[in-house]
Write a protein that holds these residues in place. Structure first.
Motif, PDB file in Angstrom:
ATOM      1  N   UNK A 172      80.485  43.329  47.109  1.00  0.00           N
ATOM      2  CA  UNK A 172      79.150  42.765  47.011  1.00  0.00           C
ATOM      3  C   UNK A 172      79.161  41.428  47.757  1.00  0.00           C
ATOM      4  N   UNK A 173      78.094  41.146  48.482  1.00  0.00           N
ATOM      5  CA  UNK A 173      78.007  39.917  49.287  1.00  0.00           C
ATOM      6  C   UNK A 173      76.731  39.169  48.917  1.00  0.00           C
ATOM      7  N   UNK A 174      76.867  37.870  48.648  1.00  0.00           N
ATOM      8  CA  UNK A 174      75.719  37.010  48.341  1.00  0.00           C
ATOM      9  C   UNK A 174      75.471  36.111  49.546  1.00  0.00           C
ATOM     10  N   UNK A 175      74.279  36.217  50.136  1.00  0.00           N
ATOM     11  CA  UNK A 175      73.923  35.441  51.332  1.00  0.00           C
ATOM     12  C   UNK A 175      72.902  34.379  50.923  1.00  0.00           C
ATOM     13  N   UNK A 234      70.383  38.509  48.543  1.00  0.00           N
ATOM     14  CA  UNK A 234      69.908  37.311  49.232  1.00  0.00           C
ATOM     15  C   UNK A 234      69.415  36.252  48.249  1.00  0.00           C
ATOM     16  N   UNK A 235      69.670  35.009  48.592  1.00  0.00           N
ATOM     17  CA  UNK A 235      69.130  33.849  47.866  1.00  0.00           C
ATOM     18  C   UNK A 235      68.431  32.966  48.887  1.00  0.00           C
ATOM     19  N   UNK A 236      67.180  32.599  48.627  1.00  0.00           N
ATOM     20  CA  UNK A 236      66.443  31.741  49.554  1.00  0.00           C
ATOM     21  C   UNK A 236      66.024  32.443  50.826  1.00  0.00           C
ATOM     22  N   UNK A 237      65.947  33.765  50.801  1.00  0.00           N
ATOM     23  CA  UNK A 237      65.586  34.511  52.004  1.00  0.00           C
ATOM     24  C   UNK A 237      64.130  34.272  52.386  1.00  0.00           C
ATOM     25  N   UNK A 289      67.005  41.085  46.626  1.00  0.00           N
ATOM     26  CA  UNK A 289      66.883  39.640  46.435  1.00  0.00           C
ATOM     27  C   UNK A 289      67.373  39.265  45.048  1.00  0.00           C
ATOM     28  N   UNK A 290      67.894  38.070  44.915  1.00  0.00           N
ATOM     29  CA  UNK A 290      68.450  37.627  43.638  1.00  0.00           C
ATOM     30  C   UNK A 290      67.393  37.607  42.541  1.00  0.00           C
TER      31      UNK A 290
END
Length: 387
Positions: free
Chosen positions: A183-186, A299-302, A333-334
């Motif tokens: 899992x990847x958090x961007x 995604x965070x802040x996308x 999205x988060x």
């Protein structure tokens, strides 16, 4: 009785009270200024249409006032940025752009409603008010349909132009950070990104995703106590502290190979990969994680809608549409995670409680059964003539 003349009357004239005083920080490029902005400064900007992300950064840095040498709000599109500052009692003063070079970093300035006094100089200014914000916001709302039409046409035009590019894989890149089946958090520097990242603590603690900071998003990770695995982007809004934290660095280069971000990493003596890609740095980070075999991209802040992109100075979102189409359902999205995700430790706690309660009731049942059997045995004994 003598008559008071004007000269004597002037002795009793009340001097205007300043709105505030403070030390100046100056920046022609706002995101670069914000990188190392000390607390409690008076900031001098050249920022047309002050957006919400910048406004929140200024609030977080507890600025005393904002002096803008550009148009704080043009009325082209709706924005809450100026209002956010005014709600925090942070005055916004607009001055002519020709005065920008007159402001010296770390000099003292005194701000009045219609005048600035600094370095033995005076400059006229105009106070940006809530009434002005409301008027411009109404103008912007009135032309939203026209703006939307232009934005859609621009997005589709660029999507058609870049559709071949999105189908091509990125140039091969060997990284020490493993993303296959991970899992990847961007984390990007978008609206509400710090708040959303803070709310994701349970998810991060439970899943332990690979952490990618897109430029200034890396600083948000550090502020929340996380060490980014990778930092991706133009390297213009990220701090030296983040760049030197030990994360792998990947500079987003132009499709023709130019990579201005390498100038900064080279100056810091840091090694960085340079990878050409179309679109925004956020698009680039998502494509990279996708091609490195990530299982789930969060995604965070996308940046997701028209105002987000207009605030970034982009008249369309063609590349972003293409990237999201390519990645598909594995991209979330988060905010969705926050609404639907239940950390496994909650499940573990509930399971433990269920087992404990089950054992309690089993034990209680056995005790009651033991007591009943003893009573029954006693009754049988009595009936048999026992004494």
């Amino acid at each position: 009785m003598s008559v008071m003349n004007w000269s004597s009357l002037s002795l009793f004239t009340t001097k205007p009270m300043p709105l505030c005083k403070g030390k100046v920080s100056v920046g022609a490029v706002t995101k670069i200024l914000l990188r190392d902005l000390p607390l409690g400064r008076v900031v001098v900007l050249q920022h047309r249409d002050l957006d919400e992300v910048v406004a929140q950064e200024l609030i977080d840095r507890k600025v005393k006032a904002v002096i803008n040498c550009e148009t704080t709000m043009s009325g082209t599109y709706p924005t809450q940025g100026p209002l956010m500052l005014l709600q925090q009692q942070i005055p916004i003063l607009e001055v002519d752009i020709s005065t920008f070079e007159d402001f010296l970093p770390n000099s003292e300035i005194t701000i009045y409603e219609n005048e600035l006094r600094f370095s033995d100089r005076h400059a006229a200014c105009t106070l940006f008010t809530r009434e002005k914000w409301l008027d411009l916001q109404q103008q912007a709302n009135a032309r939203t349909d026209t703006l939307m039409e232009q934005f859609i046409e621009n997005s589709l035009t660029y999507a058609l132009r870049e559709k071949d590019a999105v189908m091509e894989p990125l140039p091969p890149l060997t990284l020490r950070t493993e993303m296959v089946h991970q899992h990847v958090l961007v984390v990007s520097r978008g609206r509400g990104y710090k708040k959303d990242l803070s709310a994701a603590k349970a998810f991060i603690a439970d899943v332990k995703p690979v952490l990618i900071g897109v430029d200034g998003g890396a600083d948000a990770l550090l502020e929340c106590g996380y060490l980014p695995d990778l930092i991706v982007g133009d390297m213009d809004s990220v701090t030296d502290r983040a760049l030197t934290c030990g994360a792998e660095l990947i500079v987003h280069a132009y499709p023709d190979g130019r990579a201005p971000g390498l100038v900064r990493t080279d100056a810091l003596g840091l090694f960085a990969h340079a990878l050409p890609c179309f679109g925004t740095s956020e698009d680039f980070a998502l494509l990279l994680a996708n091609e490195q075999g990530a299982e789930w991209l969060v995604t965070v802040g996308a940046h997701t809608h028209m105002i987000d992109f207009l605030e970034k100075g982009r008249a369309g979102m063609g590349s972003t549409l293409l990237v999201r189409m390519k990645i598909g359902a594995r991209l979330v999205d988060i905010k969705s995670i926050g609404a639907l995700y239940k950390p496994s430790f909650f499940w573990k706690r509930e399971a433990v409680m269920t087992i404990v309660l089950s054992l309690f009731f089993i034990g209680l049942g056995l005790f009651q059964m033991h007591w009943i059997l003893r009573r029954a045995a006693h009754v049988v004994w009595r009936l048999g003539g026992g004494s």
